[in-house]
Design a protein around this motif. Structure first.
Motif, PDB file in Angstrom:
ATOM      1  N   GLY A   3      43.839 -29.746  39.267  1.00  0.00           N
ATOM      2  CA  GLY A   3      43.787 -30.332  37.931  1.00  0.00           C
ATOM      3  C   GLY A   3      42.430 -30.260  37.271  1.00  0.00           C
ATOM      4  N   ASP A   7      38.353 -30.939  41.438  1.00  0.00           N
ATOM      5  CA  ASP A   7      37.969 -31.439  42.761  1.00  0.00           C
ATOM      6  C   ASP A   7      38.483 -30.544  43.876  1.00  0.00           C
ATOM      7  OD1 ASP A   7      40.533 -32.350  41.875  1.00  0.00           O
ATOM      8  OD2 ASP A   7      40.591 -33.745  43.561  1.00  0.00           O
ATOM      9  N   GLY A   8      39.560 -29.801  43.613  1.00  0.00           N
ATOM     10  CA  GLY A   8      40.126 -28.954  44.639  1.00  0.00           C
ATOM     11  C   GLY A   8      41.627 -28.862  44.484  1.00  0.00           C
ATOM     12  N   ASP A  10      45.526 -29.874  45.753  1.00  0.00           N
ATOM     13  CA  ASP A  10      46.440 -30.740  46.496  1.00  0.00           C
ATOM     14  C   ASP A  10      47.692 -29.924  46.788  1.00  0.00           C
ATOM     15  OD1 ASP A  10      45.071 -33.371  46.450  1.00  0.00           O
ATOM     16  OD2 ASP A  10      45.213 -33.075  44.280  1.00  0.00           O
TER      17      ASP A  10
END
Ligand SMILES: Nc1ncnc2c1ncn2[C@@H]1O[C@H](COP(=O)(O)OP(=O)(O)O)[C@@H](O)[C@H]1O
Ligand SMILES: [Mg+2]
Length: 355
Positions: A3, A7-8, A10
Protein backbone atom coordinates in the motif's frame (compact mmCIF):
# COMPACT_ATOMS: atom_id res chain seq x y z
CA UNK A 1 -0.77 -6.18 -1.07
CA UNK A 2 1.62 -3.29 -0.90
CA UNK A 3 0.00 0.00 0.00
CA UNK A 4 0.77 3.69 0.07
CA UNK A 5 2.79 3.37 3.29
CA UNK A 6 5.56 1.73 1.25
CA UNK A 7 6.30 -0.42 4.30
CA UNK A 8 6.44 -3.65 2.33
CA UNK A 9 4.26 -6.54 1.20
CA UNK A 10 1.50 -8.28 3.13
CA UNK A 11 0.83 -11.75 1.76
CA UNK A 12 -2.01 -14.08 2.72
CA UNK A 13 -2.98 -17.49 1.43
CA UNK A 14 -6.76 -17.47 1.69
CA UNK A 15 -9.52 -19.99 1.07
CA UNK A 16 -12.97 -18.55 0.38
CA UNK A 17 -14.85 -21.84 0.04
CA UNK A 18 -18.42 -21.98 1.43
CA UNK A 19 -18.68 -18.23 1.86
CA UNK A 20 -16.08 -18.31 4.64
CA UNK A 21 -12.63 -16.76 4.84
CA UNK A 22 -9.91 -19.09 6.04
CA UNK A 23 -6.36 -17.73 6.31
CA UNK A 24 -3.92 -20.57 5.63
CA UNK A 25 -0.72 -18.50 5.77
CA UNK A 26 0.18 -14.87 6.36
CA UNK A 27 3.40 -12.90 6.39
CA UNK A 28 4.94 -9.49 5.89
CA UNK A 29 8.02 -8.84 3.76
CA UNK A 30 9.41 -5.36 4.45
CA UNK A 31 10.83 -3.33 1.57
CA UNK A 32 14.51 -2.54 2.00
CA UNK A 33 15.25 1.15 2.54
CA UNK A 34 16.56 1.64 -0.99
CA UNK A 35 13.45 0.20 -2.66
CA UNK A 36 11.21 2.28 -0.41
CA UNK A 37 13.11 5.44 -1.28
CA UNK A 38 12.98 4.81 -5.02
CA UNK A 39 9.27 4.01 -4.90
CA UNK A 40 8.58 7.13 -2.84
CA UNK A 41 10.50 9.22 -5.38
CA UNK A 42 8.42 7.77 -8.21
CA UNK A 43 5.16 8.89 -6.59
CA UNK A 44 6.12 12.46 -7.57
CA UNK A 45 6.96 13.69 -11.08
CA UNK A 46 10.67 13.44 -11.94
CA UNK A 47 13.17 12.63 -14.66
CA UNK A 48 13.36 9.33 -16.55
CA UNK A 49 10.14 8.00 -15.03
CA UNK A 50 9.42 5.28 -17.61
CA UNK A 51 12.72 3.45 -17.20
CA UNK A 52 12.63 3.84 -13.43
CA UNK A 53 9.07 2.48 -13.31
CA UNK A 54 10.04 -0.44 -15.54
CA UNK A 55 13.01 -1.41 -13.41
CA UNK A 56 11.10 -0.96 -10.13
CA UNK A 57 8.18 -3.01 -11.47
CA UNK A 58 10.55 -5.89 -12.05
CA UNK A 59 12.08 -5.54 -8.59
CA UNK A 60 8.61 -5.51 -7.05
CA UNK A 61 7.63 -8.67 -8.96
CA UNK A 62 10.63 -10.42 -7.40
CA UNK A 63 9.63 -9.26 -3.89
CA UNK A 64 6.01 -10.32 -4.50
CA UNK A 65 7.16 -13.73 -5.79
CA UNK A 66 9.32 -14.19 -2.71
CA UNK A 67 6.32 -13.39 -0.47
CA UNK A 68 4.18 -15.90 -2.38
CA UNK A 69 6.83 -18.58 -2.11
CA UNK A 70 7.15 -18.03 1.64
CA UNK A 71 3.38 -18.17 2.09
CA UNK A 72 3.24 -21.47 0.19
CA UNK A 73 6.08 -22.80 2.34
CA UNK A 74 4.31 -21.74 5.52
CA UNK A 75 1.12 -23.55 4.51
CA UNK A 76 2.89 -26.55 2.93
CA UNK A 77 0.95 -25.89 -0.29
CA UNK A 78 2.15 -26.19 -3.88
CA UNK A 79 1.77 -23.49 -6.53
CA UNK A 80 -0.56 -25.73 -8.54
CA UNK A 81 -3.06 -25.75 -5.67
CA UNK A 82 -3.43 -21.96 -5.82
CA UNK A 83 -6.01 -20.61 -8.23
CA UNK A 84 -4.64 -17.08 -8.52
CA UNK A 85 -2.62 -14.30 -6.98
CA UNK A 86 -4.46 -11.03 -6.46
CA UNK A 87 -1.71 -8.45 -6.85
CA UNK A 88 -2.65 -4.85 -6.17
CA UNK A 89 0.75 -3.54 -7.26
CA UNK A 90 2.40 -0.39 -5.99
CA UNK A 91 0.54 2.84 -6.66
CA UNK A 92 2.90 5.41 -8.12
CA UNK A 93 0.22 7.80 -9.42
CA UNK A 94 -3.50 8.04 -8.66
CA UNK A 95 -5.31 10.67 -10.72
CA UNK A 96 -8.93 9.63 -11.23
CA UNK A 97 -9.75 13.25 -12.09
CA UNK A 98 -7.52 12.85 -15.15
CA UNK A 99 -8.86 9.38 -15.92
CA UNK A 100 -5.96 7.21 -14.79
CA UNK A 101 -4.25 5.45 -11.94
CA UNK A 102 -1.00 3.51 -12.11
CA UNK A 103 0.07 0.51 -10.05
CA UNK A 104 3.40 -1.03 -11.01
CA UNK A 105 4.69 -4.52 -10.24
CA UNK A 106 5.00 -6.43 -13.55
CA UNK A 107 2.19 -8.95 -13.11
CA UNK A 108 3.36 -10.89 -16.19
CA UNK A 109 6.73 -11.48 -14.58
CA UNK A 110 5.05 -12.46 -11.31
CA UNK A 111 3.05 -15.13 -13.20
CA UNK A 112 6.29 -16.40 -14.78
CA UNK A 113 8.19 -16.45 -11.48
CA UNK A 114 5.44 -18.24 -9.54
CA UNK A 115 3.70 -20.40 -12.15
CA UNK A 116 0.40 -19.05 -10.78
CA UNK A 117 -2.24 -16.94 -12.55
CA UNK A 118 -2.13 -13.27 -11.52
CA UNK A 119 -4.96 -10.75 -11.38
CA UNK A 120 -3.66 -7.16 -11.36
CA UNK A 121 -4.63 -3.60 -12.28
CA UNK A 122 -7.89 -3.69 -10.30
CA UNK A 123 -8.53 0.04 -10.36
CA UNK A 124 -8.41 1.09 -14.01
CA UNK A 125 -11.73 -0.40 -15.08
CA UNK A 126 -13.64 1.42 -12.36
CA UNK A 127 -12.04 4.72 -13.42
CA UNK A 128 -12.86 3.99 -17.05
CA UNK A 129 -16.48 3.59 -15.90
CA UNK A 130 -16.38 7.06 -14.36
CA UNK A 131 -15.44 6.00 -10.82
CA UNK A 132 -12.63 6.93 -8.46
CA UNK A 133 -11.04 3.46 -8.77
CA UNK A 134 -10.92 3.60 -4.99
CA UNK A 135 -11.55 2.51 -2.37
CA UNK A 136 -12.01 -1.09 -3.53
CA UNK A 137 -11.92 -2.80 -0.13
CA UNK A 138 -15.56 -1.89 0.78
CA UNK A 139 -17.11 -4.85 -1.12
CA UNK A 140 -14.96 -7.16 0.97
CA UNK A 141 -15.77 -5.24 4.16
CA UNK A 142 -19.44 -5.91 3.43
CA UNK A 143 -18.73 -9.63 3.16
CA UNK A 144 -16.45 -9.83 6.20
CA UNK A 145 -17.90 -7.38 8.72
CA UNK A 146 -21.64 -6.84 8.10
CA UNK A 147 -24.07 -7.39 10.95
CA UNK A 148 -27.79 -7.16 10.16
CA UNK A 149 -28.67 -5.40 13.41
CA UNK A 150 -25.86 -2.85 13.63
CA UNK A 151 -24.59 0.17 11.71
CA UNK A 152 -20.85 -0.31 11.43
CA UNK A 153 -17.95 1.69 10.09
CA UNK A 154 -14.84 -0.14 8.93
CA UNK A 155 -11.84 2.17 9.13
CA UNK A 156 -8.72 1.10 7.25
CA UNK A 157 -5.70 2.96 8.64
CA UNK A 158 -3.11 2.56 5.91
CA UNK A 159 -0.85 5.26 4.51
CA UNK A 160 -4.12 6.83 3.40
CA UNK A 161 -7.21 6.06 5.50
CA UNK A 162 -10.51 4.91 4.07
CA UNK A 163 -13.85 4.17 5.64
CA UNK A 164 -16.74 1.87 4.71
CA UNK A 165 -20.14 2.51 6.27
CA UNK A 166 -22.24 -0.64 6.54
CA UNK A 167 -25.79 0.65 6.89
CA UNK A 168 -28.91 -1.22 7.88
CA UNK A 169 -30.60 -0.06 4.71
CA UNK A 170 -29.23 1.16 1.45
CA UNK A 171 -25.93 0.43 -0.22
CA UNK A 172 -22.69 0.94 1.70
CA UNK A 173 -20.89 4.27 1.64
CA UNK A 174 -17.13 4.50 1.43
CA UNK A 175 -14.34 6.91 0.62
CA UNK A 176 -10.80 7.92 1.55
CA UNK A 177 -10.92 10.12 4.65
CA UNK A 178 -7.42 11.57 4.08
CA UNK A 179 -4.05 10.77 5.63
CA UNK A 180 -3.74 7.62 7.71
CA UNK A 181 -0.10 7.05 8.65
CA UNK A 182 1.60 8.71 5.68
CA UNK A 183 2.30 12.14 7.19
CA UNK A 184 3.27 10.71 10.59
CA UNK A 185 5.64 8.26 8.85
CA UNK A 186 7.18 11.06 6.85
CA UNK A 187 7.79 13.19 9.95
CA UNK A 188 9.14 10.23 11.97
CA UNK A 189 11.56 9.41 9.15
CA UNK A 190 12.79 12.99 9.05
CA UNK A 191 13.23 13.50 12.80
CA UNK A 192 13.75 10.02 14.25
CA UNK A 193 15.26 8.27 11.23
CA UNK A 194 12.62 5.55 11.75
CA UNK A 195 10.00 4.23 9.31
CA UNK A 196 7.23 5.01 11.83
CA UNK A 197 6.47 6.38 15.28
CA UNK A 198 6.16 3.07 17.14
CA UNK A 199 2.93 2.88 19.07
CA UNK A 200 2.59 6.64 18.59
CA UNK A 201 4.90 7.09 21.61
CA UNK A 202 6.73 10.10 20.19
CA UNK A 203 3.45 11.87 19.34
CA UNK A 204 2.18 11.15 22.84
CA UNK A 205 5.11 13.13 24.25
CA UNK A 206 3.99 16.23 22.32
CA UNK A 207 0.92 18.45 22.34
CA UNK A 208 -1.25 18.99 19.30
CA UNK A 209 -1.03 22.57 18.06
CA UNK A 210 -4.61 23.86 17.70
CA UNK A 211 -3.77 26.53 15.11
CA UNK A 212 -1.77 24.12 12.93
CA UNK A 213 -4.53 21.49 13.18
CA UNK A 214 -7.19 23.98 12.19
CA UNK A 215 -5.23 25.14 9.15
CA UNK A 216 -4.60 21.55 8.07
CA UNK A 217 -8.26 20.64 8.49
CA UNK A 218 -9.16 23.56 6.20
CA UNK A 219 -7.79 21.45 3.32
CA UNK A 220 -10.53 21.32 0.71
CA UNK A 221 -10.29 17.52 0.40
CA UNK A 222 -11.76 17.00 3.87
CA UNK A 223 -14.90 18.97 3.05
CA UNK A 224 -15.41 17.59 -0.47
CA UNK A 225 -18.40 15.27 -0.92
CA UNK A 226 -17.85 11.62 -1.82
CA UNK A 227 -17.13 9.85 -4.08
CA UNK A 228 -13.54 10.85 -3.42
CA UNK A 229 -10.12 9.26 -3.12
CA UNK A 230 -6.64 10.60 -2.54
CA UNK A 231 -3.00 9.64 -2.29
CA UNK A 232 0.55 10.73 -1.70
CA UNK A 233 0.17 13.17 -4.62
CA UNK A 234 -1.78 15.41 -2.23
CA UNK A 235 -0.75 14.34 1.28
CA UNK A 236 3.01 14.36 0.71
CA UNK A 237 6.02 16.41 1.83
CA UNK A 238 4.94 19.55 -0.06
CA UNK A 239 1.52 19.59 1.59
CA UNK A 240 3.10 19.20 5.01
CA UNK A 241 5.69 21.90 4.33
CA UNK A 242 3.01 24.37 3.22
CA UNK A 243 1.27 24.17 6.59
CA UNK A 244 4.24 24.27 8.95
CA UNK A 245 5.54 27.46 10.41
CA UNK A 246 8.93 28.11 12.03
CA UNK A 247 9.47 27.48 15.72
CA UNK A 248 7.27 24.41 16.05
CA UNK A 249 8.58 21.60 18.26
CA UNK A 250 8.85 18.46 16.06
CA UNK A 251 7.08 16.42 18.73
CA UNK A 252 4.15 18.82 18.75
CA UNK A 253 4.00 18.55 14.95
CA UNK A 254 3.82 14.76 15.28
CA UNK A 255 1.06 15.06 17.88
CA UNK A 256 -0.79 17.38 15.49
CA UNK A 257 -0.42 14.97 12.57
CA UNK A 258 -1.80 12.17 14.72
CA UNK A 259 -4.70 14.44 15.67
CA UNK A 260 -5.24 15.28 12.00
CA UNK A 261 -5.68 11.59 11.13
CA UNK A 262 -8.01 11.04 14.10
CA UNK A 263 -10.02 14.22 13.50
CA UNK A 264 -10.48 13.78 9.74
CA UNK A 265 -11.50 10.11 10.09
CA UNK A 266 -13.82 10.69 13.05
CA UNK A 267 -15.46 13.72 11.42
CA UNK A 268 -16.03 11.75 8.23
CA UNK A 269 -17.81 9.01 10.17
CA UNK A 270 -19.89 11.40 12.26
CA UNK A 271 -20.81 13.59 9.32
CA UNK A 272 -21.82 10.79 6.93
CA UNK A 273 -23.01 8.15 9.37
CA UNK A 274 -23.84 9.58 12.75
CA UNK A 275 -25.90 6.41 13.37
CA UNK A 276 -22.70 4.31 13.42
CA UNK A 277 -22.74 2.05 16.46
CA UNK A 278 -19.36 0.37 16.18
CA UNK A 279 -16.08 1.15 14.42
CA UNK A 280 -13.93 -1.76 13.26
CA UNK A 281 -10.37 -0.66 12.57
CA UNK A 282 -7.81 -2.37 10.38
CA UNK A 283 -4.45 -1.65 8.75
CA UNK A 284 -1.09 -0.87 10.30
CA UNK A 285 -2.42 2.26 12.01
CA UNK A 286 -4.16 0.00 14.55
CA UNK A 287 -0.66 -0.59 15.98
CA UNK A 288 -0.44 3.10 16.77
CA UNK A 289 -2.04 2.93 20.21
CA UNK A 290 -2.05 6.69 20.69
CA UNK A 291 -4.01 7.05 17.44
CA UNK A 292 -6.47 4.32 18.44
CA UNK A 293 -6.99 6.07 21.76
CA UNK A 294 -7.75 9.43 20.12
CA UNK A 295 -10.14 7.77 17.67
CA UNK A 296 -11.94 6.12 20.58
CA UNK A 297 -12.25 9.44 22.38
CA UNK A 298 -13.48 11.29 19.31
CA UNK A 299 -15.99 8.58 18.39
CA UNK A 300 -17.23 7.77 21.92
CA UNK A 301 -19.50 6.15 22.98
CA UNK A 302 -19.05 3.97 19.89
CA UNK A 303 -16.44 1.27 20.50
CA UNK A 304 -13.40 1.44 18.20
CA UNK A 305 -12.04 -2.09 17.93
CA UNK A 306 -9.33 -3.76 15.86
CA UNK A 307 -10.78 -6.19 13.31
CA UNK A 308 -9.02 -9.05 15.14
CA UNK A 309 -12.08 -9.14 17.39
CA UNK A 310 -14.25 -9.70 14.33
CA UNK A 311 -12.45 -12.65 12.86
CA UNK A 312 -9.70 -11.12 10.74
CA UNK A 313 -6.36 -9.72 11.98
CA UNK A 314 -6.08 -5.99 11.29
CA UNK A 315 -2.88 -6.30 9.27
CA UNK A 316 -4.38 -8.94 6.94
CA UNK A 317 -7.67 -7.34 5.93
CA UNK A 318 -6.49 -5.49 2.83
CA UNK A 319 -4.39 -8.36 1.48
CA UNK A 320 -7.30 -10.74 2.02
CA UNK A 321 -9.61 -8.27 0.26
CA UNK A 322 -7.44 -8.34 -2.87
CA UNK A 323 -7.28 -12.16 -2.81
CA UNK A 324 -11.09 -12.11 -2.74
CA UNK A 325 -11.23 -9.47 -5.50
CA UNK A 326 -9.05 -11.78 -7.62
CA UNK A 327 -11.64 -14.52 -7.11
CA UNK A 328 -14.40 -12.10 -8.09
CA UNK A 329 -12.45 -11.31 -11.27
CA UNK A 330 -12.03 -14.97 -12.20
CA UNK A 331 -15.70 -15.74 -11.47
CA UNK A 332 -16.76 -12.87 -13.74
CA UNK A 333 -18.34 -11.01 -10.83
CA UNK A 334 -18.14 -7.33 -9.94
CA UNK A 335 -15.53 -6.03 -7.52
CA UNK A 336 -16.47 -2.38 -7.21
CA UNK A 337 -19.39 -0.79 -5.39
CA UNK A 338 -20.80 2.05 -7.53
CA UNK A 339 -22.27 3.63 -4.36
CA UNK A 340 -18.66 4.01 -3.18
CA UNK A 341 -16.53 4.72 -6.24
CA UNK A 342 -19.16 6.59 -8.27
CA UNK A 343 -18.71 4.31 -11.29
CA UNK A 344 -21.60 4.03 -13.75
CA UNK A 345 -22.21 0.48 -12.64
CA UNK A 346 -20.77 -2.71 -11.19
CA UNK A 347 -17.70 -3.85 -13.09
CA UNK A 348 -15.54 -6.95 -13.27
CA UNK A 349 -12.17 -5.60 -12.15
CA UNK A 350 -8.62 -6.52 -13.04
CA UNK A 351 -6.46 -7.86 -15.84
CA UNK A 352 -5.80 -11.61 -15.79
CA UNK A 353 -2.39 -13.14 -16.58
CA UNK A 354 -3.03 -16.86 -16.98
CA UNK A 355 -0.80 -19.48 -15.41
N1 LIG B 1 3.95 -0.56 15.82
C1 LIG B 1 3.51 0.43 15.07
N2 LIG B 1 3.35 1.68 15.58
C2 LIG B 1 2.90 2.70 14.84
N3 LIG B 1 2.57 2.58 13.55
C3 LIG B 1 2.68 1.37 12.98
C4 LIG B 1 3.16 0.24 13.67
N4 LIG B 1 3.14 -0.82 12.85
C5 LIG B 1 2.70 -0.36 11.65
N5 LIG B 1 2.41 0.96 11.72
C6 LIG B 1 1.97 1.84 10.66
O1 LIG B 1 1.27 1.12 9.69
C7 LIG B 1 1.81 1.37 8.39
C8 LIG B 1 1.57 0.19 7.50
O2 LIG B 1 0.20 -0.03 7.44
P1 LIG B 1 -0.49 -0.71 6.19
O3 LIG B 1 -1.85 -1.12 6.61
O4 LIG B 1 0.40 -1.75 5.64
O5 LIG B 1 -0.60 0.51 5.19
P2 LIG B 1 -0.50 0.51 3.59
O6 LIG B 1 -1.65 -0.29 3.10
O7 LIG B 1 -0.56 1.94 3.23
O8 LIG B 1 0.83 -0.11 3.26
C9 LIG B 1 3.26 1.70 8.66
O9 LIG B 1 3.79 2.48 7.64
C10 LIG B 1 3.16 2.46 9.98
O10 LIG B 1 2.86 3.80 9.75
MG1 LIG C 1 1.54 -1.88 3.88
Amino acid sequence: MSGTSLDGVDAVLADFADGKTAILAALHVPFDADLREELAALTHPGADEIDRAGALGNRLAAVYADAVSRALGQAGTSATAVRAIGCHGQTVRHRPERGYTLQIGNAALLAELTGIAVVADFRSRDIAAGGQGAPLVPAFHVRAFSAPDEVRAVLNLGGIANVTILRREGPPLGFDTGPGNCLMDLWAARHLGLPCDHGGAWARGGTANADLLERMLAEQYFNASPPKSTGRELFGPDWLERHLHPGLDPRDVQATLLELTAASAARAILEHADATQRVIACGGGTQNLALMQRLSQRLAPRPVEPSDRHGLPAQLVEATAFAWLAQQALEGRAGNLPSVTGAKGPRNLGAIYQR
